[in-house]
Every structure is written in structure tokens, then in C-alpha cells.
Write a protein that holds these residues in place. Sequence first.
Motif, mmCIF file in Angstrom:
data_model
loop_
_atom_site.group_PDB
_atom_site.id
_atom_site.type_symbol
_atom_site.label_atom_id
_atom_site.label_comp_id
_atom_site.label_asym_id
_atom_site.label_seq_id
_atom_site.Cartn_x
_atom_site.Cartn_y
_atom_site.Cartn_z
ATOM 1 N N SER A 1 0.843 -1.190 0.000
ATOM 2 C CA SER A 1 0.000 0.000 0.000
ATOM 3 C C SER A 1 0.882 1.245 0.000
ATOM 4 C CB SER A 1 -0.919 0.011 1.223
ATOM 5 O OG SER A 1 -1.613 1.241 1.325
ATOM 6 N N MET A 2 0.420 2.288 -0.679
ATOM 7 C CA MET A 2 1.128 3.569 -0.677
ATOM 8 C C MET A 2 0.703 4.435 0.503
ATOM 9 S SD MET A 2 3.283 3.806 -3.247
ATOM 10 C CE MET A 2 3.480 5.573 -3.528
ATOM 11 N N ASP A 3 -0.256 3.982 1.284
ATOM 12 C CA ASP A 3 -0.711 4.759 2.436
ATOM 13 C C ASP A 3 0.462 5.031 3.376
ATOM 14 O OD1 ASP A 3 -3.256 4.649 1.426
ATOM 15 O OD2 ASP A 3 -3.934 3.036 2.756
ATOM 16 N N GLY A 4 0.587 6.284 3.762
ATOM 17 C CA GLY A 4 1.660 6.682 4.659
ATOM 18 C C GLY A 4 2.945 7.054 3.944
ATOM 19 N N LEU A 5 3.034 6.757 2.644
ATOM 20 C CA LEU A 5 4.241 7.092 1.883
ATOM 21 C C LEU A 5 4.130 8.437 1.178
ATOM 22 C CD1 LEU A 5 5.128 3.639 0.249
ATOM 23 C CD2 LEU A 5 5.994 4.634 2.373
ATOM 24 N N TRP A 6 2.895 8.926 1.015
ATOM 25 C CA TRP A 6 2.702 10.191 0.322
ATOM 26 C C TRP A 6 1.760 11.096 1.102
ATOM 27 C CZ3 TRP A 6 0.250 7.521 -4.563
ATOM 28 C CH2 TRP A 6 -0.903 6.825 -4.193
ATOM 29 N N THR A 7 1.865 12.386 0.851
ATOM 30 C CA THR A 7 0.934 13.352 1.415
ATOM 31 C C THR A 7 -0.298 13.413 0.515
ATOM 32 O OG1 THR A 7 1.791 15.219 0.135
ATOM 33 C CG2 THR A 7 2.903 14.709 2.232
ATOM 34 N N PRO A 8 -1.395 13.974 0.990
ATOM 35 C CA PRO A 8 -2.574 14.118 0.118
ATOM 36 C C PRO A 8 -2.262 14.883 -1.170
ATOM 37 C CG PRO A 8 -3.193 14.479 2.394
ATOM 38 C CD PRO A 8 -1.698 14.360 2.387
ATOM 39 N N TYR A 9 -1.421 15.913 -1.078
ATOM 40 C CA TYR A 9 -1.046 16.666 -2.276
ATOM 41 C C TYR A 9 -0.266 15.781 -3.243
ATOM 42 C CZ TYR A 9 1.458 19.921 -5.280
ATOM 43 O OH TYR A 9 1.985 20.567 -6.374
ATOM 44 N N GLU A 10 0.669 15.012 -2.720
ATOM 45 C CA GLU A 10 1.466 14.129 -3.575
ATOM 46 C C GLU A 10 0.601 13.030 -4.194
ATOM 47 O OE1 GLU A 10 5.824 14.474 -1.350
ATOM 48 O OE2 GLU A 10 4.329 13.016 -0.647
ATOM 49 N N GLU A 11 -0.335 12.524 -3.423
ATOM 50 C CA GLU A 11 -1.241 11.504 -3.960
ATOM 51 C C GLU A 11 -2.045 12.062 -5.128
ATOM 52 O OE1 GLU A 11 -4.852 8.496 -2.534
ATOM 53 O OE2 GLU A 11 -4.025 9.973 -1.131
ATOM 54 N N ALA A 12 -2.526 13.300 -4.972
ATOM 55 C CA ALA A 12 -3.287 13.929 -6.052
ATOM 56 C C ALA A 12 -2.414 14.137 -7.283
ATOM 57 C CB ALA A 12 -3.854 15.269 -5.571
ATOM 58 N N ALA A 13 -1.153 14.535 -7.063
ATOM 59 C CA ALA A 13 -0.233 14.746 -8.184
ATOM 60 C C ALA A 13 0.021 13.442 -8.929
ATOM 61 C CB ALA A 13 1.076 15.339 -7.680
ATOM 62 N N LEU A 14 0.209 12.350 -8.190
ATOM 63 C CA LEU A 14 0.428 11.052 -8.825
ATOM 64 C C LEU A 14 -0.815 10.578 -9.565
ATOM 65 C CD1 LEU A 14 3.038 10.960 -6.976
ATOM 66 C CD2 LEU A 14 2.663 8.490 -6.931
ATOM 67 N N ASN A 15 -1.978 10.784 -8.970
ATOM 68 C CA ASN A 15 -3.210 10.373 -9.636
ATOM 69 C C ASN A 15 -3.414 11.132 -10.941
ATOM 70 O OD1 ASN A 15 -3.882 8.482 -7.689
ATOM 71 N ND2 ASN A 15 -5.110 9.925 -6.497
ATOM 72 N N ARG A 16 -3.024 12.392 -10.940
ATOM 73 C CA ARG A 16 -3.123 13.185 -12.174
ATOM 74 C C ARG A 16 -2.123 12.694 -13.208
ATOM 75 N NH1 ARG A 16 -5.270 18.093 -13.546
ATOM 76 N NH2 ARG A 16 -4.248 19.218 -15.234
ATOM 77 N N GLN A 17 -0.887 12.451 -12.770
ATOM 78 C CA GLN A 17 0.161 12.010 -13.683
ATOM 79 C C GLN A 17 -0.173 10.659 -14.308
ATOM 80 O OE1 GLN A 17 2.830 13.566 -14.765
ATOM 81 N NE2 GLN A 17 3.703 11.842 -15.922
#
Length: 338
Positions: free
Chosen positions: A266-282
Motif C-alpha cells: 500500500s502507498m498509504d503513509g508514503l505520500w501526502t494528500p497533495y502528492e497523492e493527487a499529483a500522482l493520480n493526475r500524472q
Amino acid sequence: MTQSNTLPISVLDLASITQGSSAALSFRHTLDLAQRAEQWGYRRFWLAEHHGMPGIASSATSVLIGHVAGGTSTIRVGSGGIMLPNHAPLVIAEQFGTLESLYPGRIDLGLGRAPGSDQAVSRVLRRGLGAGGEDFPELLAELRAYFQPEAAPVNGIVRAVPGEGLNVPIWLLGSSGFSAELAARLGLPFSFASHFAPDYLMPALELYRSNFKPSAALDKPYAMVGVSVTAADTEQEARRLATSQQQAFLNMIRGRFGQLPPPVDSMDGLWTPYEEAALNRQFGFAIVGDKEQVRARLQGVIESTGADELIVASQIYDHDARLRSYEIIAEVGRELQR
């Protein structure tokens, strides 16, 4: 470029160096993948020019293309791409003239104008060649001239030997409208890196097709779409495998370039909400799933883009899992329709 009901699918390999591994092992895995891709019916096997990145071993792209072409028999091998502003056009003409002479009818020359590196590496690479890619059209014109017959040496003097008179198909690669417009104007095939810039895919394809001018190279537009695909026998396993690429991108946006990390549950705990959004967009255009999910998503890509060909990139940590991913994609590809 021949047409058939079945859509051609190709491979884009980054020669990834996994954590704790080496470039030497990466090259063995690249050749193994190319040999399997040939058996599975892939159209092309392309390698990308990147520099100064600990997790990517394809910096000497022309050398690696020769290694792969020498270890295969029928699959087309080429660059996806050579970053032309990093090089003197004569050198690229000679390198690809050599490759075409060694492996006739099997070499592609895909070209981009990005540095394939950060600014510091770019300055070292482009010393004396200019600081950016603004002169890409002029460099491209010079390169194409070197492949012309002996009667037309560049500047009346300079000739590319080998290279002169050889038919090395040139593709323009891009993640924006610049290369799309240039490919259209010159009547060249175009490949869009939607795995880099998904938001610009449809505008770039429209720009390319609406402005296309037939040429000696191509009588109508031919668009290849790059797609990131992670396939496995179960959706859960595919999502786990995809976390290696997600972690690599997360490290990149944090300025920490390294080797490709192993997957996590799981990526939980490895990224911030902002980073998660950036990855989801990418990775909004990325495909992750089992065979049926991959089939449905790839068919959707074909229908929405009208692509003439797909080129698939799969950054997967485990080599056997990467092979299985490409095997599943090949199985799906035989069933996809334009």
C-alpha cells in the motif's frame, strides 16, 4: 505503414535499474524482454535516452539499440527517443546509418527535443550545441539531409558514411503540441508520450491530424500513443506491482532520483494528500489491472484516440512479473480492433 484490423503494439523500455541491481543486469533483462516481445508479436522495441538517472541505464541509446537488434531477428528496434539537441546531427546520422547497415529494414529513429536529464546534465551534454531545443527544426532538417543520396551532401561538402542514401524511418516524439505540429508539417509519423502528459494527448493528436501534409515518407497521418500498462493475473497483484513506478515518481517530484524500488502492499503513509493527487493526475491515463481490465481500457484508448499504434511502457521491479505483464498485453493485443 501497413494497416490491418489488429492494432500494432510496441514496447518502450527504459532499461530500469532496480534497487540493489546493476546496469549490466538491466541490459540482460532488456535483451530478454526484447526476445520475448519478438516471439509475442510486438511490432517494435524502442529505448529511451536519459542521462544522469541512477534508475535508467539507456543513456548510450544507440549502443543499446545495437545490442538488442543483434540479439533479435525480426522485431524493429529503435529510439523512443534520441534527444536530438544533445547531439551533432552528423553523429546521429552516422550511428543510425551504421545500425541500419548492420540490421537492414529493422531500425527506427524516434527523435525528441527535451534534454532527457536535468539542467546540470543538459549543460554538460549540450556544451557548444546550444542551451535548449529551440533549434530542433534546424537540427532535424540537417539530420534528414544526411540520409539523402550522395548527390546532395550537406553544405555541398559533408556526408554521413554510413547513412547517406539509407532509408531510416524518422519519427517525431512529443508531450506537447510543438512536435505534433512539426510532424504534421513535414509529413512524418508522430508518437505522443501520454504516460508523461495525459492532459495534452487529445489536443496534440488533433493538431497533428488536422495539419498533416502528405510527404514522401507518409501519405496520411500515423499516430502512435504511449501508454503505461501494468498487467498481472489479478487486479490486486497488478496494483501492487504498479507501486514501484508510483514510488519512483514520488521520489522524482521530491528531487530524490534513485533506482526502481520494490513494490509495496500500500502507498498509504508514503505520500501526502497533495502528492497523492499529483500522482493520480500524472497516472490518470495509466492502465493497471488483470487481463480483462487491460483489454477494456486499451480498447477504450483506441476508440477515444483513433491511434494507429500503441507503445507500452511497464516499469515493474521483478523481471518475471514484467515479462508476464507484457505477455498478457500481447494476448490482449491480438484481440484489439481499430
